[in-house]
Design a protein around this motif. Structure first.
Motif, PDB file in Angstrom:
ATOM      1  N   MET A  42       0.625  -1.334  -0.042  1.00 49.28           N
ATOM      2  CA  MET A  42       0.053  -0.093  -0.010  1.00 49.28           C
ATOM      3  C   MET A  42       0.847   1.189   0.121  1.00 49.28           C
ATOM      4  O   MET A  42       1.980   1.213   0.829  1.00 49.28           O
ATOM      5  N   ILE A  43       0.320   2.572  -0.687  1.00 49.31           N
ATOM      6  CA  ILE A  43       0.976   3.817  -0.922  1.00 49.31           C
ATOM      7  C   ILE A  43       0.125   4.564  -0.305  1.00 49.31           C
ATOM      8  O   ILE A  43      -1.020   4.622  -0.969  1.00 49.31           O
ATOM      9  N   ASN A  44       0.307   5.300   0.776  1.00 49.50           N
ATOM     10  CA  ASN A  44      -0.609   6.587   1.147  1.00 49.50           C
ATOM     11  C   ASN A  44       0.031   7.706   1.032  1.00 49.50           C
ATOM     12  O   ASN A  44       1.206   8.236   1.238  1.00 49.50           O
ATOM     13  N   LEU A  45      -1.006   8.700   0.308  1.00 45.59           N
ATOM     14  CA  LEU A  45      -0.586  10.112   0.129  1.00 45.59           C
ATOM     15  C   LEU A  45      -1.216  10.850   1.401  1.00 45.59           C
ATOM     16  O   LEU A  45      -2.404  10.713   1.640  1.00 45.59           O
ATOM     17  N   ASP A  46      -0.412  11.756   2.033  1.00 42.60           N
ATOM     18  CA  ASP A  46      -0.943  12.422   3.198  1.00 42.60           C
ATOM     19  C   ASP A  46      -0.777  14.027   2.640  1.00 42.60           C
ATOM     20  O   ASP A  46      -0.094  14.367   2.102  1.00 42.60           O
ATOM     21  N   PHE A  47      -1.964  14.763   3.044  1.00 41.06           N
ATOM     22  CA  PHE A  47      -2.323  16.033   2.750  1.00 41.06           C
ATOM     23  C   PHE A  47      -2.387  16.851   3.984  1.00 41.06           C
ATOM     24  O   PHE A  47      -3.226  16.263   4.918  1.00 41.06           O
ATOM     25  N   ASP A  48      -2.056  18.262   3.765  1.00 42.48           N
ATOM     26  CA  ASP A  48      -2.332  19.157   4.947  1.00 42.48           C
ATOM     27  C   ASP A  48      -3.697  19.508   4.550  1.00 42.48           C
ATOM     28  O   ASP A  48      -4.368  19.651   3.732  1.00 42.48           O
ATOM     29  N   ASP A  49      -4.237  20.717   5.420  1.00 44.65           N
ATOM     30  CA  ASP A  49      -5.434  21.129   5.445  1.00 44.65           C
ATOM     31  C   ASP A  49      -5.611  22.160   4.320  1.00 44.65           C
ATOM     32  O   ASP A  49      -6.591  22.556   3.913  1.00 44.65           O
ATOM     33  N   GLN A  50      -4.614  22.405   3.632  1.00 41.68           N
ATOM     34  CA  GLN A  50      -4.522  23.390   2.542  1.00 41.68           C
ATOM     35  C   GLN A  50      -4.455  22.575   1.110  1.00 41.68           C
ATOM     36  O   GLN A  50      -4.358  22.986   0.090  1.00 41.68           O
ATOM     37  N   GLY A  51      -4.282  21.429   1.153  1.00 40.92           N
ATOM     38  CA  GLY A  51      -4.376  20.175  -0.042  1.00 40.92           C
ATOM     39  C   GLY A  51      -2.871  20.064  -0.459  1.00 40.92           C
ATOM     40  O   GLY A  51      -2.760  19.482  -1.370  1.00 40.92           O
ATOM     41  N   HIS A  52      -1.651  20.604   0.238  1.00 40.08           N
ATOM     42  CA  HIS A  52      -0.364  20.293  -0.177  1.00 40.08           C
ATOM     43  C   HIS A  52      -0.083  18.764   0.246  1.00 40.08           C
ATOM     44  O   HIS A  52      -0.188  18.288   1.356  1.00 40.08           O
ATOM     45  N   VAL A  53       0.642  18.064  -0.467  1.00 42.50           N
ATOM     46  CA  VAL A  53       1.161  16.801  -0.346  1.00 42.50           C
ATOM     47  C   VAL A  53       2.275  17.007   0.892  1.00 42.50           C
ATOM     48  O   VAL A  53       3.092  17.876   0.615  1.00 42.50           O
ATOM     49  N   ILE A  54       2.295  16.373   1.977  1.00 39.89           N
ATOM     50  CA  ILE A  54       3.068  16.558   2.903  1.00 39.89           C
ATOM     51  C   ILE A  54       4.174  15.124   3.005  1.00 39.89           C
ATOM     52  O   ILE A  54       5.069  15.292   3.868  1.00 39.89           O
ATOM     53  N   GLY A  55       3.606  14.179   2.579  1.00 35.95           N
ATOM     54  CA  GLY A  55       4.429  12.875   2.499  1.00 35.95           C
ATOM     55  C   GLY A  55       3.735  11.777   1.920  1.00 35.95           C
ATOM     56  O   GLY A  55       2.699  11.777   1.727  1.00 35.95           O
ATOM     57  N   ILE A  56       4.506  10.757   1.873  1.00 33.00           N
ATOM     58  CA  ILE A  56       4.164   9.389   1.143  1.00 33.00           C
ATOM     59  C   ILE A  56       4.605   8.365   2.045  1.00 33.00           C
ATOM     60  O   ILE A  56       5.829   8.320   2.449  1.00 33.00           O
ATOM     61  N   GLU A  57       3.586   7.619   2.406  1.00 37.51           N
ATOM     62  CA  GLU A  57       4.014   6.511   3.212  1.00 37.51           C
ATOM     63  C   GLU A  57       3.891   5.221   2.348  1.00 37.51           C
ATOM     64  O   GLU A  57       3.078   4.695   1.567  1.00 37.51           O
ATOM     65  N   PHE A  58       4.952   4.394   2.689  1.00 36.57           N
ATOM     66  CA  PHE A  58       5.380   3.040   1.683  1.00 36.57           C
ATOM     67  C   PHE A  58       5.172   1.812   2.859  1.00 36.57           C
ATOM     68  O   PHE A  58       5.894   1.782   3.501  1.00 36.57           O
ATOM     69  N   LEU A  59       3.854   0.989   2.510  1.00 45.40           N
ATOM     70  CA  LEU A  59       4.269  -0.271   3.084  1.00 45.40           C
ATOM     71  C   LEU A  59       4.520  -1.276   2.336  1.00 45.40           C
ATOM     72  O   LEU A  59       4.420  -1.131   0.987  1.00 45.40           O
ATOM     73  N   ALA A  60       5.294  -2.239   2.844  1.00 38.81           N
ATOM     74  CA  ALA A  60       5.877  -3.213   2.162  1.00 38.81           C
ATOM     75  C   ALA A  60       7.032  -2.490   1.543  1.00 38.81           C
ATOM     76  O   ALA A  60       7.478  -2.714   0.264  1.00 38.81           O
ATOM     77  N   ALA A  61       7.667  -1.500   2.230  1.00 33.08           N
ATOM     78  CA  ALA A  61       8.672  -0.538   1.460  1.00 33.08           C
ATOM     79  C   ALA A  61       9.838  -1.443   0.740  1.00 33.08           C
ATOM     80  O   ALA A  61      10.403  -0.803   0.021  1.00 33.08           O
ATOM     81  N   SER A  62      10.393  -2.485   1.514  1.00 35.09           N
ATOM     82  CA  SER A  62      11.497  -3.096   1.081  1.00 35.09           C
ATOM     83  C   SER A  62      11.272  -3.373  -0.469  1.00 35.09           C
ATOM     84  O   SER A  62      12.265  -3.826  -1.215  1.00 35.09           O
ATOM     85  N   SER A  63       9.905  -3.830  -0.945  1.00 38.31           N
ATOM     86  CA  SER A  63       9.678  -4.266  -2.134  1.00 38.31           C
ATOM     87  C   SER A  63       9.369  -3.327  -3.143  1.00 38.31           C
ATOM     88  O   SER A  63       9.041  -3.414  -4.320  1.00 38.31           O
ATOM     89  N   LYS A  64       9.213  -1.859  -2.687  1.00 36.29           N
ATOM     90  CA  LYS A  64       8.948  -0.763  -3.218  1.00 36.29           C
ATOM     91  C   LYS A  64       9.919   0.297  -3.529  1.00 36.29           C
ATOM     92  O   LYS A  64      10.034   0.998  -4.535  1.00 36.29           O
ATOM     93  N   LEU A  65      10.933   0.325  -2.706  1.00 37.04           N
ATOM     94  CA  LEU A  65      11.821   1.590  -2.799  1.00 37.04           C
ATOM     95  C   LEU A  65      13.212   0.709  -2.544  1.00 37.04           C
ATOM     96  O   LEU A  65      13.507  -0.372  -2.388  1.00 37.04           O
ATOM     97  N   PRO A  66      14.117   1.450  -3.284  1.00 37.83           N
ATOM     98  CA  PRO A  66      15.400   1.227  -3.601  1.00 37.83           C
ATOM     99  C   PRO A  66      16.068   0.869  -2.195  1.00 37.83           C
ATOM    100  O   PRO A  66      15.982   1.705  -1.420  1.00 37.83           O
ATOM    101  N   GLN A  67      16.911  -0.192  -2.135  1.00 37.29           N
ATOM    102  CA  GLN A  67      17.831  -0.605  -0.837  1.00 37.29           C
ATOM    103  C   GLN A  67      18.703   0.614  -0.358  1.00 37.29           C
ATOM    104  O   GLN A  67      18.724   0.972   0.822  1.00 37.29           O
ATOM    105  N   TYR A  68      19.242   1.363  -1.362  1.00 39.93           N
ATOM    106  CA  TYR A  68      20.073   2.424  -0.818  1.00 39.93           C
ATOM    107  C   TYR A  68      19.326   3.304  -0.086  1.00 39.93           C
ATOM    108  O   TYR A  68      19.944   4.088   0.948  1.00 39.93           O
ATOM    109  N   LEU A  69      18.000   3.775  -0.503  1.00 39.77           N
ATOM    110  CA  LEU A  69      17.472   4.809   0.068  1.00 39.77           C
ATOM    111  C   LEU A  69      16.949   4.274   1.512  1.00 39.77           C
ATOM    112  O   LEU A  69      17.014   4.876   2.520  1.00 39.77           O
TER     113      LEU A  69
END
Length: 81
Positions: A42-69
């Protein structure tokens, strides 16, 4: 180039990419879940109260993101982190 803060908790295999100033605490006003078919995890996008993206959460991150990161991310599962 701006630095982007990345946190990772290996015990739950979850990573978070923060798009906010590390000195300012911003609360998520809403979350938009993305469950890409065929990707697994799962990937979740978080927004502030003005509609700006404040972050992205990655579940099962080791299969989604590069190891160096994940290796260079701030660890949340390590005592004292």
């Amino acid at each position: 180039m701006a630095d982007v803060r990345v946190t990772y908790d290996k015990t739950v295999d979850a990573a978070y990419v923060h798009f906010t100033d590390p000195q300012v605490r911003v609360n998520s006003a809403r979350m938009y879940p993305c469950d890409p078919v065929g990707v697994g995890g799962m990937i979740n996008l978080d927004f502030d109260d003005q509609g700006h993206v404040i972050g992205i959460e990655f579940l099962a991150a080791s299969s989604k993101l590069p190891q160096y990161l994940l290796q260079s991310a701030e660890r949340l599962d390590v005592e004292g982190a």
